[in-house]
Design a protein around this motif. Structure first.
Motif, PDB file in Angstrom:
ATOM      1  N   VAL A   1      58.665  86.007  40.838  1.00  0.00           N
ATOM      2  CA  VAL A   1      59.317  85.123  39.939  1.00  0.00           C
ATOM      3  C   VAL A   1      57.852  84.874  39.108  1.00  0.00           C
ATOM      4  CG1 VAL A   1      60.045  82.966  39.173  1.00  0.00           C
ATOM      5  CG2 VAL A   1      60.911  84.233  40.945  1.00  0.00           C
ATOM      6  N   LEU A   2      58.054  85.136  37.660  1.00  0.00           N
ATOM      7  CA  LEU A   2      56.854  85.213  36.580  1.00  0.00           C
ATOM      8  C   LEU A   2      57.121  83.828  35.974  1.00  0.00           C
ATOM      9  CD1 LEU A   2      56.946  88.654  35.284  1.00  0.00           C
ATOM     10  CD2 LEU A   2      55.610  87.809  37.224  1.00  0.00           C
ATOM     11  N   HIS A   3      56.417  82.701  36.484  1.00  0.00           N
ATOM     12  CA  HIS A   3      56.578  81.348  35.796  1.00  0.00           C
ATOM     13  C   HIS A   3      55.597  81.310  34.603  1.00  0.00           C
ATOM     14  CE1 HIS A   3      58.568  80.091  39.484  1.00  0.00           C
ATOM     15  NE2 HIS A   3      57.816  80.483  40.075  1.00  0.00           N
ATOM     16  N   ALA A   4      56.337  80.201  33.832  1.00  0.00           N
ATOM     17  CA  ALA A   4      55.654  79.756  32.622  1.00  0.00           C
ATOM     18  C   ALA A   4      56.304  78.756  32.058  1.00  0.00           C
ATOM     19  CB  ALA A   4      55.368  80.921  31.344  1.00  0.00           C
ATOM     20  N   PRO A   5      55.632  77.637  31.398  1.00  0.00           N
ATOM     21  CA  PRO A   5      56.344  76.559  30.752  1.00  0.00           C
ATOM     22  C   PRO A   5      56.879  76.927  29.499  1.00  0.00           C
ATOM     23  CG  PRO A   5      53.934  76.223  30.743  1.00  0.00           C
ATOM     24  CD  PRO A   5      54.177  77.440  31.443  1.00  0.00           C
ATOM     25  N   MET A   6      57.685  78.159  29.377  1.00  0.00           N
ATOM     26  CA  MET A   6      58.151  78.468  27.989  1.00  0.00           C
ATOM     27  C   MET A   6      59.305  77.784  27.708  1.00  0.00           C
ATOM     28  SD  MET A   6      59.370  82.155  29.410  1.00  0.00           S
ATOM     29  CE  MET A   6      59.206  82.825  27.775  1.00  0.00           C
ATOM     30  N   GLU A   7      59.590  77.500  26.309  1.00  0.00           N
ATOM     31  CA  GLU A   7      61.046  77.088  26.069  1.00  0.00           C
ATOM     32  C   GLU A   7      61.833  78.255  26.014  1.00  0.00           C
ATOM     33  OE1 GLU A   7      60.808  74.802  22.184  1.00  0.00           O
ATOM     34  OE2 GLU A   7      58.840  74.326  22.409  1.00  0.00           O
ATOM     35  N   LEU A   8      62.924  77.880  25.383  1.00  0.00           N
ATOM     36  CA  LEU A   8      64.296  78.736  25.847  1.00  0.00           C
ATOM     37  C   LEU A   8      63.676  80.280  25.442  1.00  0.00           C
ATOM     38  CD1 LEU A   8      67.398  78.997  26.373  1.00  0.00           C
ATOM     39  CD2 LEU A   8      67.716  78.896  23.715  1.00  0.00           C
ATOM     40  N   PRO A   9      63.924  81.259  26.275  1.00  0.00           N
ATOM     41  CA  PRO A   9      63.354  82.578  26.307  1.00  0.00           C
ATOM     42  C   PRO A   9      64.277  83.198  25.499  1.00  0.00           C
ATOM     43  CG  PRO A   9      64.275  82.449  28.449  1.00  0.00           C
ATOM     44  CD  PRO A   9      64.181  81.029  27.789  1.00  0.00           C
ATOM     45  N   THR A  10      63.776  84.292  24.582  1.00  0.00           N
ATOM     46  CA  THR A  10      64.529  85.077  23.917  1.00  0.00           C
ATOM     47  C   THR A  10      64.613  86.488  23.775  1.00  0.00           C
ATOM     48  OG1 THR A  10      62.916  84.675  21.937  1.00  0.00           O
ATOM     49  CG2 THR A  10      64.701  83.135  21.778  1.00  0.00           C
ATOM     50  N   SER A  11      63.414  86.965  24.201  1.00  0.00           N
ATOM     51  CA  SER A  11      63.132  88.342  24.331  1.00  0.00           C
ATOM     52  C   SER A  11      62.179  88.806  25.654  1.00  0.00           C
ATOM     53  CB  SER A  11      62.527  88.921  23.034  1.00  0.00           C
ATOM     54  OG  SER A  11      61.242  88.034  22.711  1.00  0.00           O
ATOM     55  N   ALA A  12      62.106  89.990  25.883  1.00  0.00           N
ATOM     56  CA  ALA A  12      61.423  90.634  26.986  1.00  0.00           C
ATOM     57  C   ALA A  12      60.998  92.012  26.691  1.00  0.00           C
ATOM     58  CB  ALA A  12      62.083  90.298  28.410  1.00  0.00           C
ATOM     59  N   ALA A  13      60.155  92.415  27.580  1.00  0.00           N
ATOM     60  CA  ALA A  13      59.543  93.992  27.486  1.00  0.00           C
ATOM     61  C   ALA A  13      58.780  94.121  28.562  1.00  0.00           C
ATOM     62  CB  ALA A  13      58.635  94.106  26.097  1.00  0.00           C
ATOM     63  N   VAL A  14      58.658  95.466  29.000  1.00  0.00           N
ATOM     64  CA  VAL A  14      57.637  95.909  30.271  1.00  0.00           C
ATOM     65  C   VAL A  14      57.066  96.938  29.723  1.00  0.00           C
ATOM     66  CG1 VAL A  14      59.531  97.351  31.147  1.00  0.00           C
ATOM     67  CG2 VAL A  14      57.569  96.476  32.757  1.00  0.00           C
ATOM     68  N   SER A  15      55.559  96.933  30.101  1.00  0.00           N
ATOM     69  CA  SER A  15      54.830  98.090  29.451  1.00  0.00           C
ATOM     70  C   SER A  15      55.232  99.461  30.207  1.00  0.00           C
ATOM     71  CB  SER A  15      53.314  97.937  29.970  1.00  0.00           C
ATOM     72  OG  SER A  15      53.076  97.763  31.225  1.00  0.00           O
ATOM     73  N   PRO A  16      54.567 100.540  29.528  1.00  0.00           N
ATOM     74  CA  PRO A  16      55.146 101.754  30.111  1.00  0.00           C
ATOM     75  C   PRO A  16      54.749 102.183  31.332  1.00  0.00           C
ATOM     76  CG  PRO A  16      54.191 102.052  27.931  1.00  0.00           C
ATOM     77  CD  PRO A  16      53.898 100.419  28.292  1.00  0.00           C
ATOM     78  N   SER A  17      53.570 101.534  31.770  1.00  0.00           N
ATOM     79  CA  SER A  17      53.476 101.741  33.165  1.00  0.00           C
ATOM     80  C   SER A  17      53.969 100.748  34.198  1.00  0.00           C
ATOM     81  CB  SER A  17      51.652 101.631  33.448  1.00  0.00           C
ATOM     82  OG  SER A  17      51.374 100.272  33.309  1.00  0.00           O
ATOM     83  N   GLY A  18      54.443  99.684  33.517  1.00  0.00           N
ATOM     84  CA  GLY A  18      55.345  98.719  34.467  1.00  0.00           C
ATOM     85  C   GLY A  18      54.427  97.590  35.142  1.00  0.00           C
ATOM     86  N   THR A  19      52.921  97.603  34.483  1.00  0.00           N
ATOM     87  CA  THR A  19      52.157  96.775  35.037  1.00  0.00           C
ATOM     88  C   THR A  19      52.087  95.385  34.370  1.00  0.00           C
ATOM     89  OG1 THR A  19      50.317  97.779  33.610  1.00  0.00           O
ATOM     90  CG2 THR A  19      50.659  98.552  35.738  1.00  0.00           C
ATOM     91  N   LEU A  20      52.390  95.275  33.220  1.00  0.00           N
ATOM     92  CA  LEU A  20      52.427  93.962  32.216  1.00  0.00           C
ATOM     93  C   LEU A  20      54.067  93.702  32.000  1.00  0.00           C
ATOM     94  CD1 LEU A  20      49.649  94.872  29.857  1.00  0.00           C
ATOM     95  CD2 LEU A  20      49.769  93.192  31.863  1.00  0.00           C
ATOM     96  N   VAL A  21      54.451  92.452  32.018  1.00  0.00           N
ATOM     97  CA  VAL A  21      55.689  92.056  31.507  1.00  0.00           C
ATOM     98  C   VAL A  21      55.456  90.930  30.315  1.00  0.00           C
ATOM     99  CG1 VAL A  21      57.875  90.762  31.987  1.00  0.00           C
ATOM    100  CG2 VAL A  21      56.749  92.496  33.818  1.00  0.00           C
ATOM    101  N   ALA A  22      56.165  91.008  29.394  1.00  0.00           N
ATOM    102  CA  ALA A  22      56.211  90.159  28.298  1.00  0.00           C
ATOM    103  C   ALA A  22      57.454  89.436  27.940  1.00  0.00           C
ATOM    104  CB  ALA A  22      55.620  90.736  26.757  1.00  0.00           C
ATOM    105  N   ALA A  23      57.209  88.106  27.561  1.00  0.00           N
ATOM    106  CA  ALA A  23      58.367  87.326  27.036  1.00  0.00           C
ATOM    107  C   ALA A  23      58.079  86.685  25.857  1.00  0.00           C
ATOM    108  CB  ALA A  23      59.202  86.680  28.129  1.00  0.00           C
ATOM    109  N   GLY A  24      59.373  86.332  25.140  1.00  0.00           N
ATOM    110  CA  GLY A  24      58.959  85.506  23.771  1.00  0.00           C
ATOM    111  C   GLY A  24      59.982  84.530  23.872  1.00  0.00           C
ATOM    112  N   ASP A  25      59.851  83.440  23.248  1.00  0.00           N
ATOM    113  CA  ASP A  25      60.469  82.321  23.281  1.00  0.00           C
ATOM    114  C   ASP A  25      60.945  81.576  21.917  1.00  0.00           C
ATOM    115  OD1 ASP A  25      58.391  80.582  22.358  1.00  0.00           O
ATOM    116  OD2 ASP A  25      58.290  79.604  24.508  1.00  0.00           O
ATOM    117  N   LEU A  26      61.839  80.803  21.835  1.00  0.00           N
ATOM    118  CA  LEU A  26      62.461  80.227  20.755  1.00  0.00           C
ATOM    119  C   LEU A  26      61.271  79.461  19.909  1.00  0.00           C
ATOM    120  CD1 LEU A  26      65.274  79.729  19.538  1.00  0.00           C
ATOM    121  CD2 LEU A  26      65.408  77.558  20.584  1.00  0.00           C
ATOM    122  N   ALA A  27      60.167  79.043  20.284  1.00  0.00           N
ATOM    123  CA  ALA A  27      59.329  78.408  19.535  1.00  0.00           C
ATOM    124  C   ALA A  27      58.150  79.223  18.988  1.00  0.00           C
ATOM    125  CB  ALA A  27      58.588  77.291  20.250  1.00  0.00           C
TER     126      ALA A  27
END
Length: 604
Positions: free
Chosen positions: A500-526
Motif C-alpha cells: 500500500v502506497l500511503h500519502a496524506p493526499m486529498e481525493l485522488p483523481t488520476s494515476a500512472a505507472v512508469s514504463p519499467s513499473g518502478t514508479l507510481v504517480a497519483a494526482g489529487d483534487l487539490a
C-alpha cells in the motif's frame, strides 16, 4: 510535503565558511577545484582550499577561467595560457594581438577554440593553428555583452537584444523579447536544450525560448545589475549574482525566490545539489533535490493527457472541445479544434502511434480518429464515451455512460460488449497495450478488473472488490494499481493485494505507472502529485505545480512525467533527481516561501 516546485529553494550551508585572500578566483569542475590569483602568483586549490600547485607569471594575470577539470586558462595582455588544472603545467600558450584586452575567455566544447574579448572587440582564437580572427557577430556600432557556445558554434549576446550565432558568412541572429533585454542585457547562459537565461542591468532575470526568442518566465531579482549566472538544470535551479555580490536562487517559472545571506565574486554548481561560492570566504551550500517542471499553458481546463508511444508528443484534451499537441523537445504547441463547446473526455494513440482517437461527452460523436498530420477526423461508432484505450491488435476498448459494461471496437468499428456488467468510469492500458484495467460499480459493489489481450481474445485476469476506488493504472507484467483516499493500493496480476502506497493526499483523481513499473504517480483534487517507489512503497516526492484538480498523468519515460489539470496547464516533470526518501527531501527543503528580508534575518 515537497513544496519546492511552487515556491523557491531553501539551501543549507555545509560546514564552516573559509577565508579567501585572492584578487581573482575561478571555480573549476564539478569536483569543486578552483584557482586563486594574487599578484603574479596563480595557485590551483582543492575543494577545501589546500594548495595543489603554484605558478609565477612575469606579469599580473588579468583573470582566470577553468572548465571541465582538465584545462585552466590565464590571460594577460599578450597571451593566453592553457594550464593543466591538476598540476599547473603549461599545456599551450597562444598569442593575443596587442589590441585585445579580454574580459572574457570562453572555450569551445572540444577546447580547440576560444572566444576572447570584451565590449566592441571580440576575437576567435584557434588553439590548433594559434591564429586569431575577428568575431563580427553584432551589427556595426553594437557592442557584444556576453559570449557562449551553442552546438559547437560561437554565439554573442549583442546590445540590440539580438543573439548572433555562427561564424563569418553564416551568422544567424535571433531577436530576444523582454522589456530591458534590448538596452541593458548583461549575461546569457543556456537553460537546457530549449531556452536561455538572460540577466539585465535593471535586475531582471528572464527565461527566453531558444527557437522563437519569446519570453517564458521573468524574475525581478533586484534593482541593480545582475552580472553572474550559474545553473543546475536537473534540479531546475538558477543562481544569480548581482554586481554587489548578492546571490539569489530561483526556479524559472515561479515568481518567488530566496536570497542567500552571503556575498560572492564567483559561483558554480559543483557536486550534485551543491553550490560553491567564493568571495572573501569560500562557502558550500546544499540545494534540495526535487522534480523540475516545464509549463505549457492552455486556454481551457484539461480533462486528460496522453503521451505518444515514442515519447515525443503529449496531447492535452480540453474542456472547450479542442486539444493541444505539445512536441516536447522542440517546445512547440499546436492547437486542434475537435468539437466546439464539448468536453473532450479522453484520448488514445493507436499502437503504432500514427493515429490519435478522441472521445467526447457528446452522445453523437463516437470515436474521432486523427491522422499523423492531425487531419480528419474520421468517425468510428456512435454514442458518447468517457474513456478509451487502443490495444496492440488495433482494437479499442471504451467506457460509455451505460451500465452494460466496457465495449470493444474492431478495426471496422464493430462493437462487442465485454461480459462485465456495470458502469465503469476509469480505464488504463499498459505500455505494451496488451493489458488493461477498468474500475466501476455494479449496484452497490465497486470493483477493479484487470484483463489481458491474448490470441484468443480478451481474458479477465483478476477482479477485486474495493471501497472507494477512483483511478487505475497497470504495468506490462499485469500488476495493477487503484487509488483510494490516502494513497494507492497495489495488486499482483492475479489480484493478490500487495504493498500500500500511503500519502496524506486529498481525493485522488488520476494515476500512472512508469514504463519499467518502478514508479507510481497519483494526482489529487487539490492539484498535488505524489510519486512512490513501487517496490519499497517509499514516498519519493509530493509536488505542487497545479492550482486545481489533476485530471491526467502519463509517464513519458522513467525519468519524465506529464500532468494535466483543470487549471488549464500541462506540466512536464523531470524526475532525474529523485534519489532520496521524502524525509531527507523535507529536511533539505523546508518551506520555500521566504522573502529576502526573512532569509537575511534568519541568518543572523
Amino acid at each position: 510535503m515537497l513544496v519546492g516546485v511552487d515556491a523557491g529553494p531553501r539551501p543549507e550551508q555545509i560546514g564552516a565558511a573559509r577565508p579567501v585572500e585572492c584578487e581573482w578566483v575561478s571555480i573549476g569542475d564539478p569536483a569543486g577545484t578552483w584557482t586563486c590569483v594574487q599578484g603574479l602568483t596563480v595557485q590551483g586549490r582543492a575543494p577545501e582550499g589546500e594548495v595543489l600547485w603554484t605558478r609565477e607569471f612575469p606579469e599580473p594575470p588579468l583573470s582566470a577561467s577553468v572548465w571541465d577539470g582538465t584545462f585552466a586558462v590565464w590571460y594577460r595582455g599578450s597571451s593566453v595560457f592553457l594550464v593543466d588544472a591538476a598540476d599547473g603545467r603549461t599545456l599551450q600558450e597562444a598569442p593575443l594581438d596587442p589590441f585585445t584586452f579580454p574580459q572574457w575567455v570562453v572555450a569551445s566544447p572540444d577546447h580547440s577554440e576560444l572566444i576572447v574579448g570584451r565590449g566592441p572587440a571580440w576575437r576567435l582564437l584557434d588553439l590548433r593553428s594559434k591564429t586569431m580572427a575577428h568575431l563580427e557577430q553584432c551589427r556595426p556600432g553594437v557592442v557584444g555583452l556576453s559570449p557562449l557556445w551553442l552546438e559547437g558554434r560561437p554565439a554573442l549576446l549583442c546590445g540590440d537584444a539580438q543573439l548572433a550565432v555562427g561564424r563569418r558568412g553564416s551568422i544567424k541572429r535571433h531577436t530576444l523579447e523582454g522589456e530591458h533585454v534590448g538596452r541593458s542585457a548583461a549575461r546569457i547562459a543556456a537553460w537546457g536544450p530549449d531556452a536561455f537565461i538572460v540577466t539585465t542591468d535593471f535586475g531582471e532575470v528572464s527565461v527566453i525560448d531558444r527557437a522563437t526568442g519569446t519570453l517564458q518566465a521573468r524574475l525581478q531579482a533586484g534593482e541593480h545589475p545582475m552580472t553572474g549566472i550559474a545553473t543546475d538544470f536537473d534540479r531546475g535551479v538558477v543562481a544569480i549574482r548581482g554586481d554587489r555580490g548578492d546571490l539569489t536562487l530561483w526556479r524559472p517559472g515561479e515568481d518567488r525566490s530566496v536570497a542567500l545571506p552571503t556575498r560572492a565574486r564567483t559561483m558554480r554548481f559543483a557536486a550534485a545539489g551543491e553550490l560553491v561560492l567564493i568571495g572573501d570566504r569560500r562557502e558550500r551550500w546544499r540545494l534540495p533535490s526535487g522534480p523540475q517542471v516545464y509549463r505549457m499553458p492552455a486556454v481551457a481546463g484539461l480533462s486528460r493527457v496522453e503521451v505518444s508511444p515514442d515519447g515525443s508528443t503529449a496531447v492535452g484534451l480540453r474542456g472547450d472541445g479542442s486539444l493541444s499537441v505539445w512536441t516536447m523537445d522542440a517546445g512547440s504547441v499546436r492547437e486542434v479544434a475537435v468539437v466546439p463547446e464539448t468536453v473532450l473526455k479522453d484520448g488514445t494513440y493507436s499502437a503504432d502511434g500514427d493515429r490519435f482517437g478522441v472521445v467526447t461527452a457528446a452522445l453523437d460523436t463516437g470515436v474521432l480518429w486523427f491522422g499523423p498530420d492531425w487531419s480528419g477526423p474520421a468517425r468510428a461508432g456512435i454514442g458518447g464515451y468517457r474513456r478509451a484505450a487502443a490495444l496492440a491488435d488495433g482494437t479499442l476498448v471504451a467506457l460509455d455512460y451505460s451500465p452494460l459494461g466496457p465495449r470493444r471496437f474492431d478495426a471496422d468499428g464493430v462493437a462487442e460488449t465485454l461480459p462485465w456488467p456495470g458502469a465503469f468510469w476509469d480505464l488504463a492500458v499498459s505500455p505494451s497495450r496488451r493489458r488493461f484495467v477498468v474500475v466501476g460499480e455494479q449496484g452497490d459493489v465497486r470493483r477493479v478488473i484487470a484483463a489481458e489481450l491474448t490470441d484468443g481474445g480478451i481474458v479477465k485476469r483478476a477482479e477485486v472488490v474495493m471501497v472507494e476506488p477512483r483511478a487505475v493504472a497497470i504495468d506490462d507484467d499485469g500488476g495493477f494499481f487503484a487509488t483510494v483516499p490516502g494513497g494507492v493500493r497495489a495488486f499482483a496480476p492475479d489480484g493478490a493485494e500487495g504493498i500500500v502506497l500511503h500519502a496524506p493526499m486529498e481525493l485522488p483523481t488520476s494515476a500512472a505507472v512508469s514504463p519499467s513499473g518502478t514508479l507510481v504517480a497519483a494526482g489529487d483534487l487539490a492539484g498535488g502529485i505524489w510519486i512512490w517507489n513501487r517496490q519499497t512503497g517509499a514516498l519519493l516526492a509530493e509536488v505542487r505545480g497545479h492550482a486545481a484538480r489533476v485530471s491526467g498523468l502519463a509517464f513519458r519515460s522513467d525519468s519524465e512525467l506529464v500532468s494535466g489539470s483543470w487549471d488549464a496547464t500541462m506540466h512536464r516533470w523531470s524526475l532525474r533527481s529523485l534519489r532520496r526518501p521524502v524525509a531527507a527531501l523535507r529536511a533539505d527543503l523546508g518551506p520555500w516561501a521566504l522573502s529576502v528580508q526573512d532569509a537575511l534575518s534568519a541568518a543572523r
